[in-house]
Design a protein around this motif. Structure first.
Motif, PDB file in Angstrom:
ATOM      1  N   VAL A 420       0.898  -1.313  -0.530  1.00  0.00           N
ATOM      2  CA  VAL A 420      -0.045  -0.101   0.040  1.00  0.00           C
ATOM      3  C   VAL A 420       1.268   1.250   0.224  1.00  0.00           C
ATOM      4  CG1 VAL A 420      -1.827   1.919   1.292  1.00  0.00           C
ATOM      5  CG2 VAL A 420      -1.152  -1.470   1.534  1.00  0.00           C
ATOM      6  N   LYS A 421       1.602   1.585   0.598  1.00  0.00           N
ATOM      7  CA  LYS A 421       2.585   2.236   1.033  1.00  0.00           C
ATOM      8  C   LYS A 421       3.566   2.555  -0.106  1.00  0.00           C
ATOM      9  CE  LYS A 421       6.649   4.053   3.288  1.00  0.00           C
ATOM     10  NZ  LYS A 421       8.142   3.563   3.345  1.00  0.00           N
ATOM     11  N   ASN A 422       4.293   2.038  -1.670  1.00  0.00           N
ATOM     12  CA  ASN A 422       5.059   1.574  -1.954  1.00  0.00           C
ATOM     13  C   ASN A 422       4.146   1.655  -3.827  1.00  0.00           C
ATOM     14  OD1 ASN A 422       7.791   2.246  -1.875  1.00  0.00           O
ATOM     15  ND2 ASN A 422       7.035   0.375   0.294  1.00  0.00           N
ATOM     16  N   GLY A 423       2.650   1.022  -3.835  1.00  0.00           N
ATOM     17  CA  GLY A 423       2.139   0.540  -4.824  1.00  0.00           C
ATOM     18  C   GLY A 423       1.969  -0.692  -5.284  1.00  0.00           C
ATOM     19  N   SER A 424       0.777  -0.893  -6.720  1.00  0.00           N
ATOM     20  CA  SER A 424       1.174  -2.584  -7.080  1.00  0.00           C
ATOM     21  C   SER A 424       2.288  -2.109  -8.252  1.00  0.00           C
ATOM     22  CB  SER A 424       0.080  -2.842  -7.535  1.00  0.00           C
ATOM     23  OG  SER A 424      -0.667  -3.017  -6.396  1.00  0.00           O
ATOM     24  N   THR A 425       2.206  -3.325  -8.316  1.00  0.00           N
ATOM     25  CA  THR A 425       2.895  -3.294 -10.327  1.00  0.00           C
ATOM     26  C   THR A 425       2.520  -4.084 -10.818  1.00  0.00           C
ATOM     27  OG1 THR A 425       4.352  -5.147  -8.361  1.00  0.00           O
ATOM     28  CG2 THR A 425       5.542  -2.667  -9.180  1.00  0.00           C
ATOM     29  N   ILE A 426       2.616  -4.465 -12.363  1.00  0.00           N
ATOM     30  CA  ILE A 426       1.994  -5.442 -12.843  1.00  0.00           C
ATOM     31  C   ILE A 426       3.283  -6.169 -13.590  1.00  0.00           C
ATOM     32  CG2 ILE A 426       0.603  -6.432 -15.187  1.00  0.00           C
ATOM     33  CD1 ILE A 426      -0.965  -3.948 -14.117  1.00  0.00           C
ATOM     34  N   VAL A 427       3.873  -7.626 -14.178  1.00  0.00           N
ATOM     35  CA  VAL A 427       5.206  -7.672 -14.013  1.00  0.00           C
ATOM     36  C   VAL A 427       4.319  -8.748 -15.319  1.00  0.00           C
ATOM     37  CG1 VAL A 427       6.644  -7.742 -12.254  1.00  0.00           C
ATOM     38  CG2 VAL A 427       5.186  -9.813 -12.225  1.00  0.00           C
ATOM     39  N   GLN A 428       5.222  -9.305 -16.104  1.00  0.00           N
ATOM     40  CA  GLN A 428       5.131 -10.088 -17.118  1.00  0.00           C
ATOM     41  C   GLN A 428       6.099 -11.687 -17.184  1.00  0.00           C
ATOM     42  OE1 GLN A 428       5.190  -8.202 -21.388  1.00  0.00           O
ATOM     43  NE2 GLN A 428       6.060 -10.400 -21.767  1.00  0.00           N
TER      44      GLN A 428
END
Length: 481
Positions: A420-428
């Protein structure tokens, strides 16, 4: 089938046609949740560039804000899909996005600019609650042109499995299931050829909206452990299959894509078990259900229990019905299984993407039945991947698997505060579709940590032309695929 035959209506003529001939995805629609509940602009639908040839590759190129607080965008679906491929003059041009907390249903228009969706209509929560349902979840279009959305609770937030119908203008028609209701609701899939629809179960909105609670989830009334089998044609609840405690929290369900195979898989989150459901004979009235994958718990210190289970939260099946993928949100791994023999899935790939057991976490790993070496924290381009792998979306050709990492913001805040502090990511993840196997693409990263209104969470992903988890096909008696 010729290319001209593939242009009749929305979607693709068959799963195998889409697998062999479908276009490569160039953008992703992503449901983004604003964890700051005081933010006036709230959640939004983002557009992410996933075209390697583009100058804005891996960047957010548009944001369509809800302009409202506390919505909790979650799962989404199209106004029409491959089940209406035969219907000419029908367009896949509206993306339906229900809100798990506010009970609202947003409709986004993508017809005039795929890269710049805008709000077309909103059905606010009062409308759903007037039909004694709440917490809308999974969206599927129907061959009739209407939309069906599963709901998890009654108007007061108690557990209740039901479905709400929207017409072609996105107006609420009413509920779908007949007088007998399921105890809980969550996800669903349908197979018209066999007159069947199966729904899964999470729990009572008034409970899961508060916090993650192991003791609450062990309730058989307020949290689910059943598959609910309906007649697709008339909405009658025909059978309830109790999976027992090993099947606690049966969340995502996927039939095989071939519309003439009345079988599929359901991932049960709490203990990370995968069940296969099928009919030994097509004439059987009831389904046979068998546990086919059991992810072992890991013995730990510093957790609510002495054992940490995987928390299997999503699954996807390739369009050729050969590979199944699922994510363990707690353990931190994504797995690939060859399901050519669905009663005996064979693991062919595994990648760790964060989770709770990698080196440097607060949990102490005491004993691990599967791993000899504790996983390292995962970094891509110098950015640590926080949280655990959650939603999955597979390319039509099965060669690229996209992975986001937010499950549900109230639970994210309790279990993965760094996310929550650093934010989400999307990876492949790149897929070997010939032999099986997975490789993390070290050059792909979508970072939601520096968004205009602060770090946000990323949940479900969709492609403009349809995908492996939103499209359902109708059976053609002249086609074996």
């Amino acid at each position: 089938m010729s290319s001209e035959e593939a242009k009749n209506g929305p979607g693709y003529p068959s799963p195998l046609w889409a697998y062999e001939n479908g276009p490569r995805e160039k953008i992703l629609y992503v449901a983004n949740i604003q964890p700051n509940l005081e933010d006036e602009k709230g959640d939004y639908l983002s557009v992410v560039d996933v075209d390697p040839e583009s100058q804005t590759y891996c960047q957010v190129i548009h944001r369509a804000f809800s302009e409202a607080k506390g919505q909790e965008f979650h799962h989404m679906g199209w106004n029409t899909c491959s089940s209406r491929h035969c219907c000419q003059n029908t367009k896949r041009n509206k993306l339906i996005l229900p809100c798990l907390n506010s009970d609202a249903i947003y409709v986004f228009d993508v017809e005039y600019n795929l890269k710049k969706p805008k709000i077309h209509k909103v059905n606010y929560g009062e409308m759903l609650r007037s039909h004694d349902v709440s917490a809308p979840h999974t969206v599927h279009c129907l061959p009739s042109g209407n939309l069906m959305i599963s709901t998890l609770g009654d108007k007061d937030g108690n557990a209740k499995g039901d479905f709400i119908l929207l017409d072609k203008n996105f107006d609420v028609i009413g509920t779908w299931s007949k007088d007998k209701k399921a105890l809980c609701g969550y996800d669903f899939w349908y197979q018209p050829y066999f007159d069947v629809l199966i729904g899964t179960e999470w729990g009572a909105p008034k409970l899961f909206r508060k916090e993650f609670s192991i003791s609450a989830m062990q309730s058989t009334r307020d949290f689910g452990q059943r598959l609910n089998v309906y007649s697709y044609n008339d909405g009658t609840l025909l059978d309830t299959i109790d999976l027992g405690m090993e099947g606690k929290l049966p969340l995502e369900i996927r039939f095989l894509h071939n519309p003439k195979r009345c079988e599929g898989f359901v991932g049960c989150a709490f203990y990370s078990n995968m069940f296969y459901f099928y009919k030994k004979d097509p004439k059987d009235e009831k389904f046979t259900v068998k546990k086919v994958i059991d992810v072992p718990a890991k013995k730990v210190e510093g957790w609510y229990m002495p054992e940490l289970y995987g928390m299997m939260v999503d699954l996807v099946i390739s369009l050729d019905d050969r590979f199944l993928y699922f994510s363990n949100w707690f353990h931190g791994d994504v797995r690939q299984y060859d399901i050519s023999d669905p009663l005996n899935p064979r693991m062919t790939g595994q990648i760790f993407l964060g989770g709770m057991i990698h080196k440097g976490t607060d949990l102490k790993l005491i004993e691990d039945e599967e791993l000899k070496v504790q996983p390292e924290a995962r970094f891509i381009k110098g950015r640590q991947i926080f949280g655990g792998p959650q939603m999955l979306q597979l390319s039509l050709d099965g060669k690229r698997l996209y992975v986001s990492n937010s499950f549900y913001s109230p639970w994210d805040k309790m279990l993965y505060p760094d996310l929550v502090k650093n934010g989400s990511t999307i990876v492949q993840i790149d897929i070997d579709t010939t032999n099986g196997g997975m490789t993390l693409n070290e050059n792909f990263l979508v970072d939601f940590g520096k968004e205009p209104n602060g770090p946000v969470l990323a949940h479900e992903m969709r492609y403009p032309g349809g995908d492996c988890t939103s499209d359902i096909w109708l059976a053609d008696d002249n086609d074996n695929n």
